[in-house]
Motif scaffolding. Structure first.
Motif, mmCIF file in Angstrom:
data_model
loop_
_atom_site.group_PDB
_atom_site.id
_atom_site.type_symbol
_atom_site.label_atom_id
_atom_site.label_comp_id
_atom_site.label_asym_id
_atom_site.label_seq_id
_atom_site.Cartn_x
_atom_site.Cartn_y
_atom_site.Cartn_z
ATOM 1 N N UNK A 1 54.582 -56.490 114.217
ATOM 2 C CA UNK A 1 55.319 -56.992 113.062
ATOM 3 C C UNK A 1 54.375 -57.342 111.911
ATOM 4 N N UNK A 2 53.204 -57.910 112.236
ATOM 5 C CA UNK A 2 52.219 -58.200 111.191
ATOM 6 C C UNK A 2 51.744 -56.923 110.517
ATOM 7 N N UNK A 3 51.425 -55.912 111.327
ATOM 8 C CA UNK A 3 50.974 -54.638 110.761
ATOM 9 C C UNK A 3 52.073 -53.991 109.922
ATOM 10 N N UNK A 4 53.308 -54.087 110.382
ATOM 11 C CA UNK A 4 54.435 -53.523 109.654
ATOM 12 C C UNK A 4 54.611 -54.223 108.310
ATOM 13 N N UNK A 5 54.528 -55.554 108.290
ATOM 14 C CA UNK A 5 54.655 -56.303 107.045
ATOM 15 C C UNK A 5 53.522 -55.949 106.088
ATOM 16 N N UNK A 6 52.304 -55.873 106.603
ATOM 17 C CA UNK A 6 51.164 -55.540 105.736
ATOM 18 C C UNK A 6 51.331 -54.156 105.135
ATOM 19 N N UNK A 7 51.842 -53.215 105.897
ATOM 20 C CA UNK A 7 52.061 -51.860 105.373
ATOM 21 C C UNK A 7 53.144 -51.864 104.284
ATOM 22 N N UNK A 8 54.224 -52.625 104.502
ATOM 23 C CA UNK A 8 55.285 -52.714 103.501
ATOM 24 C C UNK A 8 54.772 -53.349 102.214
ATOM 25 N N UNK A 9 53.956 -54.378 102.347
ATOM 26 C CA UNK A 9 53.390 -55.043 101.170
ATOM 27 C C UNK A 9 52.442 -54.097 100.448
ATOM 28 N N UNK A 10 51.649 -53.343 101.197
ATOM 29 C CA UNK A 10 50.734 -52.381 100.584
ATOM 30 C C UNK A 10 51.501 -51.348 99.760
ATOM 31 N N UNK A 11 52.579 -50.834 100.302
ATOM 32 C CA UNK A 11 53.383 -49.850 99.572
ATOM 33 C C UNK A 11 54.035 -50.467 98.343
ATOM 34 N N UNK A 12 54.544 -51.695 98.469
ATOM 35 C CA UNK A 12 55.205 -52.348 97.338
ATOM 36 C C UNK A 12 54.215 -52.649 96.215
ATOM 37 N N UNK A 13 53.043 -53.152 96.558
ATOM 38 C CA UNK A 13 52.047 -53.475 95.533
ATOM 39 C C UNK A 13 51.524 -52.188 94.890
ATOM 40 N N UNK A 14 51.323 -51.155 95.681
ATOM 41 C CA UNK A 14 50.861 -49.875 95.126
ATOM 42 C C UNK A 14 51.866 -49.330 94.117
ATOM 43 N N UNK A 15 53.136 -49.378 94.478
ATOM 44 C CA UNK A 15 54.174 -48.908 93.563
ATOM 45 C C UNK A 15 54.256 -49.740 92.301
ATOM 46 N N UNK A 16 54.125 -51.044 92.450
ATOM 47 C CA UNK A 16 54.185 -51.935 91.289
ATOM 48 C C UNK A 16 52.973 -51.734 90.379
ATOM 49 N N UNK A 17 51.798 -51.514 90.959
ATOM 50 C CA UNK A 17 50.602 -51.280 90.140
ATOM 51 C C UNK A 17 50.723 -49.985 89.350
ATOM 52 N N UNK A 18 51.290 -48.973 89.973
ATOM 53 C CA UNK A 18 51.429 -47.697 89.260
ATOM 54 C C UNK A 18 52.472 -47.783 88.148
ATOM 55 N N UNK A 19 53.417 -48.719 88.254
ATOM 56 C CA UNK A 19 54.446 -48.877 87.226
ATOM 57 C C UNK A 19 53.961 -49.696 86.030
#
Length: 127
Positions: free
Chosen positions: A33-51
């Motif tokens: 669950x920790x790894x899953x949350x970290x992956x979701x946060x990584x994707x969300x921050x990456x998308x937000x940075x590109x926007x």
């Protein structure tokens, strides 16, 4: 009591639960669950940075997200491009930290969004 009955009680006491020794299913599930949350946060921050329309942060990308020290606070490790100074990128990340946290809150399913702490790495090839 008979001897057989005493022996069976002693044998029952000496049985060791393997999950308690080797990190059972609950520990594995928590780590997953920790790894899953970290992956979701990584994707969300990456998308937000590109926007973002920020020339310094446009060249930045998220290398890793890790619990710091737990999932209530996450360390976001960002690497900047060759044209961006790491100090300036860190300052700009701090300015948009609230926006990034709100993007993470919308991307994950949790009662509280984790606090994000940023660490900026210099461009590859620089010391």
């Amino acid at each position: 009591m008979g001897k057989d009955r005493l022996r069976s009680r002693d044998a029952a006491r000496s049985v060791v639960d393997a999950d308690s020794l080797f990190g059972g299913t609950a520990a594995r599930k928590a780590q997953r669950k920790e790894r899953q949350l970290c992956r979701q946060v990584q994707e969300a921050v990456s998308g937000a940075l590109s926007a973002l329309r920020d020339e310094v942060l446009q060249d930045a990308w998220v290398v890793e997200v890790a619990p710091a020290p737990d999932v209530g606070r996450l360390a976001v490790i960002v690497q900047v491009g060759p044209s961006a100074p790491p100090d300036e990128a860190a300052a700009r990340l701090e300015k948009v930290a609230g926006y990034l946290r709100s993007e993470v809150a919308g991307a994950i399913t949790r009662k509280r969004a984790p606090t994000l702490v940023f660490q900026v790495l210099p461009p590859e090839g620089e010391p």
